[in-house]
Design a protein around this motif. Structure first.
Motif, short mmCIF file in Angstrom:
data_model
loop_
_atom_site.label_atom_id
_atom_site.label_comp_id
_atom_site.label_asym_id
_atom_site.label_seq_id
_atom_site.Cartn_x
_atom_site.Cartn_y
_atom_site.Cartn_z
N GLN A 320 1.30 -0.96 0.13
CA GLN A 320 -0.13 0.22 0.24
C GLN A 320 1.08 1.54 0.22
O GLN A 320 -0.18 2.42 -0.84
CB GLN A 320 -0.90 -0.12 1.12
N VAL A 321 1.55 0.94 1.17
CA VAL A 321 3.47 2.81 0.75
C VAL A 321 2.54 2.59 -0.65
O VAL A 321 3.50 3.91 -1.35
CB VAL A 321 3.91 2.72 1.37
N LEU A 322 3.69 1.58 -1.40
CA LEU A 322 4.18 1.62 -2.96
C LEU A 322 3.37 2.38 -3.81
O LEU A 322 3.83 2.93 -4.75
CB LEU A 322 4.91 0.32 -3.56
N SER A 323 2.00 2.07 -3.77
CA SER A 323 0.36 2.38 -4.09
C SER A 323 0.89 3.48 -4.05
O SER A 323 -0.03 4.27 -5.17
CB SER A 323 -0.58 1.37 -3.48
N ALA A 324 0.84 4.29 -2.84
CA ALA A 324 0.46 5.47 -2.07
C ALA A 324 1.72 6.60 -3.17
O ALA A 324 1.24 7.35 -3.88
CB ALA A 324 0.38 6.25 -0.74
N ILE A 325 3.26 6.07 -2.88
CA ILE A 325 4.19 6.48 -3.58
C ILE A 325 3.83 7.09 -5.39
O ILE A 325 3.95 7.35 -6.01
CB ILE A 325 5.41 5.87 -2.60
N ARG A 326 3.45 5.57 -5.85
CA ARG A 326 2.86 5.92 -7.00
C ARG A 326 1.64 6.33 -7.69
O ARG A 326 2.29 7.21 -8.45
CB ARG A 326 2.72 4.08 -7.57
N ALA A 327 1.34 7.21 -6.68
CA ALA A 327 -0.29 7.81 -7.07
C ALA A 327 0.21 8.92 -6.68
O ALA A 327 0.03 10.34 -7.48
CB ALA A 327 -1.57 7.91 -5.95
N VAL A 328 0.66 9.35 -5.73
CA VAL A 328 1.47 11.36 -5.65
C VAL A 328 3.01 11.19 -6.62
O VAL A 328 2.70 12.59 -7.07
CB VAL A 328 1.58 11.39 -4.49
N ALA A 329 3.50 10.46 -7.22
CA ALA A 329 3.94 10.48 -8.12
C ALA A 329 3.51 11.40 -9.55
O ALA A 329 4.53 11.31 -10.43
CB ALA A 329 5.28 9.37 -8.58
N GLY A 330 2.36 10.94 -9.61
CA GLY A 330 1.61 11.64 -10.68
C GLY A 330 1.99 13.28 -10.88
O GLY A 330 2.40 13.67 -11.90
N ASN A 331 2.13 13.73 -9.93
CA ASN A 331 2.69 15.23 -9.48
C ASN A 331 4.15 15.82 -9.90
O ASN A 331 4.53 14.22 -9.66
CB ASN A 331 2.49 15.78 -8.49
N ASP A 332 4.93 16.08 -11.15
CA ASP A 332 5.92 15.84 -11.57
C ASP A 332 7.01 16.60 -10.71
O ASP A 332 8.49 15.95 -10.52
CB ASP A 332 6.46 17.31 -12.92
#
Length: 475
Positions: A320-332
């Motif tokens: 879930q942490v990896l999923s959250a990092i993936r999500a917030v990384a949508g912002n450059d």
């Protein structure tokens, strides 16, 4: 699974026929009926696969056990016998929790109205009220269509009363979640009914009660789902915006997480909900500004440093942490903050340490893929940290997992699309064979695999779908 449906009575008659006409014993009769219907493509997931009790002496057809319990509950409610209601609710709830077929049969025979009446009757008696809501939650599991407007009001009322009572709040939260899974209209009705401030308020009010925080976070997350196939367009995005902008949801969730650093179940749920709320650039940035990124990185590092503590719960936190990092990384801009926080090495370590877990491999590759997108400087850091090798190891470990293969191919493509110098080192790791195998094994990987092979400089046969020439058309 079959797409045809039959009624419970049809199945029961087939079983009875096997017993009376073919002299089978009850267990054999059930097995034969199951095999018969499944061979015809019938979906038996909602069918109770048991022998109904034989007819009584007067020839009256008997019922399955769960319907007998429902009758007893109905009589207790009609008699306003609170002690009997509590007893029958306990039995009926346990039977509903056993399997979907039991609660489906009960739902088709008026169980909702009986349980709803039991909830009303129990008002004022805390213990019976808790039991009634627990039973309602079990009945709604997998069949949210049962809930009507009066039931929605009842659930909202329990959440309002639960501001001071954690157990009552928890009971209401569980009903809410079951009512909103795969049911867009219920989600919209609850949001219109004012459920969002009740959920964030529950986290604030019961901030040290692990189960309440976890259930409230899960309920918030379900309200951002778009999983009802009957509805062409849901309000998932609008609900996420309302949670963040009108109810300070990001701050509430991040502050709650700080109180549960030793509770994997709560942390997993909070991180999963943060992922669902990262739907706009400014939300991703706000998570960083509120300390959410630092919290995620610390959690990831702690999970890697203490791999023996609660292995299954730990793996869920990592995922879930990896999923959250993936999500917030949508912002450059957030990509740069993630790289600066040292998350790249931790993501690679997470993949390597949990190479046997396909979900962690998928989310790890996906997070690295997002960090590499449009960022050549990040690609250098990922390569130096062993990101490409970790992705290829994941492909090798999970050849049948299409999600792992797809995310790994996308990562390789992003690494080399603007940094062709990486092509040769990646090819020397065996990338071409692995990507070619993924393309051959998984139709869903075809496009991303071809793109990765093309950008690696490999020969790829491109099929010409249409030449643009007309001809052969009837005039």
């Amino acid at each position: 699974m079959g797409s045809k449906q039959i009624a419970q009575e049809t199945f029961d008659d087939a079983v009875q026929e096997n017993i009376t006409e073919f002299e089978m014993d009850p267990e054999e009769a059930v097995r034969e009926a199951v095999q018969q219907f499944e061979s015809q493509g019938v979906d038996l997931s909602n069918i109770v696969k048991a022998v109904r009790q034989p007819a009584s002496e007067n020839g009256q057809r008997q019922k399955h056990q769960i319907l007998l319990t429902l009758d007893s509950l109905g009589r207790a409610v009609a008699d306003s016998d609170l002690a009997a209601v509590a007893e029958q609710l306990e039995v009926f709830g346990e039977q509903c929790r056993e399997q979907l077929a039991f609660r489906y049969l009960a739902g088709q025979n008026g169980a909702y109205s009986v349980v709803f009446s039991a909830c009303q009757l129990a008002s004022g008696d805390r213990d019976t009220t808790l039991r009634a809501f627990s039973t309602l939650s079990a009945l709604l599991d997998g069949q949210p269509d049962l809930l009507d407007e009066a039931g929605q009001d009842l659930v909202l009322q329990s959440l309002r009363q639960g501001r001071e009572d954690a157990e009552l709040m928890l009971a209401g939260l569980r009903c809410l979640r079951q009512a909103c899974l795969k049911h867009e209209q219920n989600r919209q009705d609850f949001v219109k009914g004012g459920v969002l401030p009740l959920l964030t308020g529950a986290i604030l009010q019961h901030g040290h009660h692990a189960e309440v925080v976890r259930a409230a976070s899960a309920a918030l997350r379900v309200l951002t789902f778009d999983d009802d196939i009957r509805v062409p367009f849901g309000h998932a995005h609008d609900h996420a915006k309302m949670i963040v902008l009108e109810n300070d949801g990001l701050r509430v969730l991040i502050e709650a997480a700080k109180a549960f650093t030793d509770s994997p179940g709560v942390l997993s749920e909070l991180c999963a909900t943060l992922s669902r709320l990262s739907v706009r650039n400014e939300f991703c940035q706000e998570i960083v500004d509120l300390g959410g990124l630092n919290l995620m990185v610390s959690l990831l590092a702690d999970c890697i440093d203490h791999p023996v503590r609660n292995p299954s719960g730990l793996q869920d936190v990592v995922r879930q942490v990896l999923s959250a990092i993936r999500a917030v990384a949508g912002n450059d801009d957030v990509k740069d903050a993630i790289i600066s926080a040292g998350a790249t090495d931790l993501i690679v370590l997470a993949i390597s340490h949990h190479l046997g877990n396909p979900q962690i491999c998928e989310q790890g590759c996906a997070a690295l893929c997002m960090l590499a997108l449009r960022k050549p400087e990040n690609c250098h850091i990922i390569m130096e940290g062993g990101g490409a090798l970790a992705a290829l190891q994941a492909m090798k470990a999970h050849p049948r997992e299409v999600a792992v293969q797809k995310q790994a191919c996308m990562l390789i493509r992003n690494l080399v699309s603007r940094s062709r110098d990486f092509s040769q080192p990646i090819l020397e790791m065996g990338a071409e064979n692995l990507i070619t195998e993924a393309r051959a094994a998984h139709k869903d990987c075809d496009d991303v695999a071809k793109a990765a092979l093309r950008d690696l400089g490999c020969k790829v046969e491109l099929r010409e779908l249409w030449t643009g020439q007309k001809g052969g058309l009837a005039q």
